[in-house]
Design a protein around this motif. Sequence first.
Motif, short mmCIF file in Angstrom:
data_model
loop_
_atom_site.label_atom_id
_atom_site.label_comp_id
_atom_site.label_asym_id
_atom_site.label_seq_id
_atom_site.Cartn_x
_atom_site.Cartn_y
_atom_site.Cartn_z
N MET A 86 -31.36 -5.50 -25.25
CA MET A 86 -29.97 -5.40 -25.63
C MET A 86 -29.58 -6.51 -26.60
N ALA A 87 -30.19 -7.68 -26.42
CA ALA A 87 -29.95 -8.77 -27.37
C ALA A 87 -30.36 -8.30 -28.77
N PHE A 88 -31.48 -7.57 -28.84
CA PHE A 88 -31.94 -7.09 -30.15
C PHE A 88 -30.95 -6.11 -30.76
N ILE A 89 -30.49 -5.15 -29.98
CA ILE A 89 -29.59 -4.14 -30.55
C ILE A 89 -28.25 -4.79 -30.93
N ASN A 90 -27.80 -5.75 -30.13
CA ASN A 90 -26.59 -6.50 -30.52
C ASN A 90 -26.77 -7.15 -31.89
N ALA A 91 -27.93 -7.81 -32.06
CA ALA A 91 -28.20 -8.52 -33.32
C ALA A 91 -28.25 -7.53 -34.48
N LEU A 92 -28.97 -6.45 -34.25
CA LEU A 92 -29.16 -5.46 -35.31
C LEU A 92 -27.82 -4.87 -35.76
N LEU A 93 -27.02 -4.43 -34.78
CA LEU A 93 -25.74 -3.80 -35.14
C LEU A 93 -24.80 -4.80 -35.80
N ALA A 94 -24.97 -6.09 -35.45
CA ALA A 94 -24.08 -7.10 -36.04
C ALA A 94 -24.43 -7.38 -37.50
N VAL A 95 -25.72 -7.26 -37.86
CA VAL A 95 -26.10 -7.69 -39.22
C VAL A 95 -26.34 -6.53 -40.19
N ALA A 96 -26.56 -5.32 -39.66
CA ALA A 96 -27.01 -4.24 -40.56
C ALA A 96 -26.04 -3.07 -40.58
N ASP A 97 -26.01 -2.39 -41.73
CA ASP A 97 -25.28 -1.12 -41.87
C ASP A 97 -26.30 -0.01 -42.04
N VAL A 98 -25.82 1.22 -41.88
CA VAL A 98 -26.69 2.38 -42.07
C VAL A 98 -27.35 2.29 -43.45
N GLY A 99 -28.66 2.54 -43.48
CA GLY A 99 -29.39 2.53 -44.76
C GLY A 99 -30.01 1.18 -45.09
N ASP A 100 -29.63 0.13 -44.36
CA ASP A 100 -30.24 -1.19 -44.61
C ASP A 100 -31.69 -1.22 -44.14
N GLU A 101 -32.43 -2.18 -44.68
CA GLU A 101 -33.85 -2.33 -44.32
C GLU A 101 -34.06 -3.54 -43.42
N ILE A 102 -34.92 -3.35 -42.44
CA ILE A 102 -35.27 -4.42 -41.50
C ILE A 102 -36.79 -4.55 -41.54
N ILE A 103 -37.28 -5.76 -41.73
CA ILE A 103 -38.73 -5.96 -41.85
C ILE A 103 -39.34 -6.28 -40.49
N LEU A 104 -40.34 -5.48 -40.12
CA LEU A 104 -41.09 -5.67 -38.87
C LEU A 104 -42.52 -6.05 -39.20
N GLN A 105 -43.14 -6.81 -38.31
CA GLN A 105 -44.57 -7.10 -38.45
C GLN A 105 -45.34 -6.00 -37.73
N LEU A 106 -46.45 -5.60 -38.34
CA LEU A 106 -47.32 -4.60 -37.70
C LEU A 106 -48.45 -5.28 -36.94
N PRO A 107 -48.78 -4.85 -35.76
CA PRO A 107 -48.12 -3.84 -34.96
C PRO A 107 -46.75 -4.32 -34.48
N TYR A 108 -45.82 -3.36 -34.38
CA TYR A 108 -44.48 -3.74 -33.94
C TYR A 108 -44.28 -3.48 -32.45
#
Length: 373
Positions: A86-108
């Motif tokens: 939930m901390a992650f989704i809070n962070a994500l929704l706070a910083v990003a809008d629809v269509g924005d890009e988020i960089i993940l390391q593989l494997p995620y």
Amino acid sequence: MIPVVGELIRQHPGTISLGQGVVHYSPPPQAIEAMQKFFADPQNHKYKPVQGIPELLELIEAKLRQENGIALNRENAALVTAGGNMAFINALLAVADVGDEIILQLPYYFNHEMAITMAGCKAVCVPTDAQYQPDPQAIAAAITPRTRAVITISPNNPTGAVYREQTLREINALCKRAGVYHIHDEAYEYFVYGGRSHFSPASIPGSAAHTISLYSLSKAYGFASWRIGFMVFPAHLLTAVKKIQDTILICPPVICQHAAAGAMRAGSEFCRPKVHALGEVRELVKDELLKLNDRLVTPQAEGAFYFLPRVQSKLTPMEIVEQLVKEFGVAVIPGSTFGIQDCTIRVAYGALSKETVAEGMGRLVRGLKSIVN
Ligand SMILES: Cc1ncc(COP(=O)(O)O)c(C=O)c1O
């Protein structure tokens, strides 16, 4: 994939699971005792502050200062969540809008990727090296004008890799230069072995305005079902994060917050011996995996409670997992769950004690020797 493998296990009773990302121990007694405080006050049945109860926030503040080198001040804020996810989704929704890009390391970590997709954002996946260490240059090259954040997890799920302090410093600095957030998941912060130490990027001077740190009590305190975690983030995101949490949750369950306060009063002194014992289990798992080194390549994994060996096989990881469960009574998670194409399997040992590890790993070794030629 976790429910799919769970169903396979249910269909084959007696299967030993090396699949689950949980620890084998229960919370400290202080957590259970602390719940009395909840029952003592009828006001506790009402809504409580969105950010968390003051008692728990004070313990979090002290822990961050003492263990992570993070001072809470005017530049940042902490908030209790219903777990690290939930901390992650809070962070994500706070910083990003629809269509924005988020960089993940593989494997995620699959829940990160799913959250990004569910938020209408695009997960941009950057490969790590042969030891699953992140590559700052590749991350920098993946940043575009739509990038809002770079995600790192250390110690890592699913690889067990502990990211080098220098690498985390480089990633944090490049995020600052690029004007994007560095979101760092520290759910496994206590689970480091072999003399490695944990590093929190939010302790870097000048990082407060672009660094978000995510924590969980699930692993450290055997607290998975209690759903308590917390996050530290730039002060300018406080209103947004509170709005998101208020909308999704209102407040983390108050009884669990009291239990969490009890657990955190027991503190890392409770966790360290458990992690030490898990370190011994890890050695046994590592030795068993080494017996398969003609069939597997096992990158270094000095943290969390995972190994993600590469299997020399033409079978798909799921085919290997099915055969392991059906014919050998042992379950692991196919590496494809974590967004990679290589044939890998995740071996989780957090749920094992020294007594159960021999049987589980014995089955895995016998199974892989038979399946993988
Ligand atoms: C990297 C990582 N972050 C977060 C979580 C979820 O933690 P929580 O139970 O606190 O939501 C997990 C659980 O496996 C994890 O591996």
